[in-house]
Design a protein around this motif. Sequence first.
Motif, mmCIF file in Angstrom:
data_model
loop_
_atom_site.group_PDB
_atom_site.id
_atom_site.type_symbol
_atom_site.label_atom_id
_atom_site.label_comp_id
_atom_site.label_asym_id
_atom_site.label_seq_id
_atom_site.Cartn_x
_atom_site.Cartn_y
_atom_site.Cartn_z
ATOM 1 N N PRO A 142 -22.790 -68.980 -6.588
ATOM 2 C CA PRO A 142 -22.659 -67.597 -6.400
ATOM 3 C C PRO A 142 -23.387 -66.911 -5.312
ATOM 4 O O PRO A 142 -24.391 -67.573 -4.785
ATOM 5 C CB PRO A 142 -23.255 -67.713 -7.786
ATOM 6 C CG PRO A 142 -22.488 -69.133 -9.249
ATOM 7 C CD PRO A 142 -22.531 -69.408 -7.142
ATOM 8 N N SER A 191 -18.158 -59.867 -9.668
ATOM 9 C CA SER A 191 -17.641 -61.415 -10.928
ATOM 10 C C SER A 191 -18.690 -61.486 -11.890
ATOM 11 O O SER A 191 -19.281 -60.623 -11.752
ATOM 12 C CB SER A 191 -18.078 -63.124 -10.599
ATOM 13 O OG SER A 191 -19.827 -63.417 -10.118
ATOM 14 N N GLY A 238 -11.690 -54.080 -7.767
ATOM 15 C CA GLY A 238 -12.659 -55.024 -9.066
ATOM 16 C C GLY A 238 -12.642 -54.661 -10.432
ATOM 17 O O GLY A 238 -11.417 -53.400 -10.845
ATOM 18 N N TRP A 239 -13.638 -54.974 -10.961
ATOM 19 C CA TRP A 239 -13.895 -54.011 -12.403
ATOM 20 C C TRP A 239 -14.858 -53.128 -11.493
ATOM 21 O O TRP A 239 -14.783 -52.972 -10.968
ATOM 22 C CB TRP A 239 -15.156 -55.843 -12.964
ATOM 23 C CG TRP A 239 -14.881 -56.935 -12.768
ATOM 24 C CD1 TRP A 239 -15.191 -57.977 -11.903
ATOM 25 C CD2 TRP A 239 -13.362 -57.299 -13.760
ATOM 26 N NE1 TRP A 239 -14.707 -59.506 -12.440
ATOM 27 C CE2 TRP A 239 -13.522 -59.092 -13.537
ATOM 28 C CE3 TRP A 239 -13.231 -56.673 -15.489
ATOM 29 C CZ2 TRP A 239 -13.037 -60.116 -14.022
ATOM 30 C CZ3 TRP A 239 -11.924 -58.003 -15.166
ATOM 31 C CH2 TRP A 239 -12.269 -59.373 -15.183
ATOM 32 N N ASN A 263 -25.341 -64.359 -10.547
ATOM 33 C CA ASN A 263 -24.236 -63.451 -11.112
ATOM 34 C C ASN A 263 -23.790 -65.347 -11.296
ATOM 35 O O ASN A 263 -22.985 -65.710 -11.542
ATOM 36 C CB ASN A 263 -23.021 -62.813 -10.114
ATOM 37 C CG ASN A 263 -22.946 -63.869 -8.919
ATOM 38 O OD1 ASN A 263 -23.666 -64.200 -8.782
ATOM 39 N ND2 ASN A 263 -21.889 -63.413 -7.778
ATOM 40 N N CYS A 282 -13.665 -62.587 -20.361
ATOM 41 C CA CYS A 282 -14.048 -63.578 -19.393
ATOM 42 C C CYS A 282 -15.268 -64.946 -20.042
ATOM 43 O O CYS A 282 -16.196 -64.053 -21.026
ATOM 44 C CB CYS A 282 -15.161 -62.978 -18.729
ATOM 45 S SG CYS A 282 -15.920 -64.377 -17.432
ATOM 46 N N ARG A 325 -16.676 -67.285 -19.152
ATOM 47 C CA ARG A 325 -18.162 -67.155 -18.495
ATOM 48 C C ARG A 325 -19.262 -65.858 -19.635
ATOM 49 O O ARG A 325 -20.459 -66.358 -19.826
ATOM 50 C CB ARG A 325 -17.659 -67.149 -18.006
ATOM 51 C CG ARG A 325 -17.763 -69.045 -17.238
ATOM 52 C CD ARG A 325 -17.825 -69.012 -15.790
ATOM 53 N NE ARG A 325 -17.534 -70.281 -15.493
ATOM 54 C CZ ARG A 325 -15.854 -70.728 -16.014
ATOM 55 N NH1 ARG A 325 -14.960 -69.863 -15.455
ATOM 56 N NH2 ARG A 325 -16.102 -72.404 -15.292
ATOM 57 N N SER A 326 -18.280 -64.757 -19.459
ATOM 58 C CA SER A 326 -19.038 -63.657 -20.122
ATOM 59 C C SER A 326 -18.930 -63.471 -21.616
ATOM 60 O O SER A 326 -19.879 -63.148 -21.799
ATOM 61 C CB SER A 326 -18.576 -62.313 -19.959
ATOM 62 O OG SER A 326 -18.443 -62.085 -18.091
ATOM 63 N N PRO A 347 -17.233 -62.159 -3.256
ATOM 64 C CA PRO A 347 -15.850 -61.351 -4.723
ATOM 65 C C PRO A 347 -17.293 -60.886 -6.021
ATOM 66 O O PRO A 347 -18.285 -60.775 -5.496
ATOM 67 C CB PRO A 347 -16.111 -62.300 -4.949
ATOM 68 C CG PRO A 347 -16.920 -63.877 -4.384
ATOM 69 C CD PRO A 347 -17.209 -63.873 -3.172
ATOM 70 N N ASN A 363 -13.244 -70.000 -6.806
ATOM 71 C CA ASN A 363 -14.624 -70.590 -7.332
ATOM 72 C C ASN A 363 -16.072 -70.554 -6.343
ATOM 73 O O ASN A 363 -16.396 -71.405 -6.066
ATOM 74 C CB ASN A 363 -14.725 -71.538 -8.326
ATOM 75 C CG ASN A 363 -13.610 -71.028 -9.358
ATOM 76 O OD1 ASN A 363 -13.775 -69.882 -10.208
ATOM 77 N ND2 ASN A 363 -12.540 -72.477 -9.890
ATOM 78 N N THR A 386 -8.649 -62.415 -5.684
ATOM 79 C CA THR A 386 -9.407 -63.603 -6.048
ATOM 80 C C THR A 386 -9.302 -64.493 -4.978
ATOM 81 O O THR A 386 -8.869 -64.967 -4.621
ATOM 82 C CB THR A 386 -8.987 -64.634 -7.420
ATOM 83 O OG1 THR A 386 -7.791 -65.250 -6.292
ATOM 84 C CG2 THR A 386 -8.667 -64.132 -8.250
#
Length: 321
Positions: A28, A125, A89-90, A140, A57, A59-60, A123, A25, A22
């Motif tokens: 974006p 996200s 990652g995702w 994002n 998540c 926020r998602s 990153p 924060n 990670t």
Amino acid sequence: MPARLPRSADPADLRVHGRYRTFGNPAPRFRGRIGRAPGSGFRADPNRYHLYVCFACPRSLRAVVTRDLRGLEDAVTVSAVDPVRDGRGWAFRPGDGHGLDTAGGFAFLREAYEATEYHYDGPVSVPALWDRWSGRIVSNQPSDILYDLATAFDGPGPDLYPAAFTAGIAAYETLCDDEIWEAAQRAGRARAGARYDEAMETVRNAFGLLESRLAQGEFLLGATLTAADVHLWTTLLHVDAVHRLHLRAEDVRALAEHTAVWDYFARLSEIPAFRDNVRRDHIAAHHRSTCRGPAASGSTVSLVAADGAGVPGSAAWGSCS
């Protein structure tokens, strides 16, 4: 139609690829706006946009709930990533509640970022809003995505950003993110001592303010549902599903005594846009895969109302994030 046929990533393998690193924060990278929002660079055309999310998540989840409350299911499509990620990652894999990418045909979400910015090195996200027409990420930035989904498109759902409540919505977003989510994270990392006590005092004070407000009305702002309620409901879901596993049993019991807060959570959980997007199994899988501490280190006390009415779906998974 996707630019290419959807591809599946191979299974996540923490032993080979390690854990995803990670970046804290960071601001974006992509801040495009849609429709009527100030500085908009994209029109609110139907069937143009695609939302990349992870149901683990918060926020998602806010973005998906907003989309569904506004009735935009046909206008803005969704792909959900596998909640378990390794160092790559995702990723998009077939599974219960997640699957392949039907918009860009990507196997890894990083590919969408790299398609947007050559040699992207930042990153990756979620949520991320994708423009099918230009083949790049619009944004994002979670708050911008939520606002644009709520205001830019014509939909049958409620107005989630009434002009009279703009300041109130922003204040509750800050309370949810800073005074509950981040403070609970600090408490979980500290586990004991002065830092834990200080962080938990912040959480308890926030719950006290919410209890006073919700004891007087059905929603946070006035008599109608707004984006402030989307922020709070998703936060409460993760307090119950994740954060309480980090906390002392007495602190979990203290939070559970805020009956107006948890009655509110249960009431909103009956609304389809909220209820149908809850994937506690995704939250649990992500929680376990990112745990770096001893298993079952947190409280197994459920967040239940004082009258014994349980919060829907409460369960202890025994892992820390």
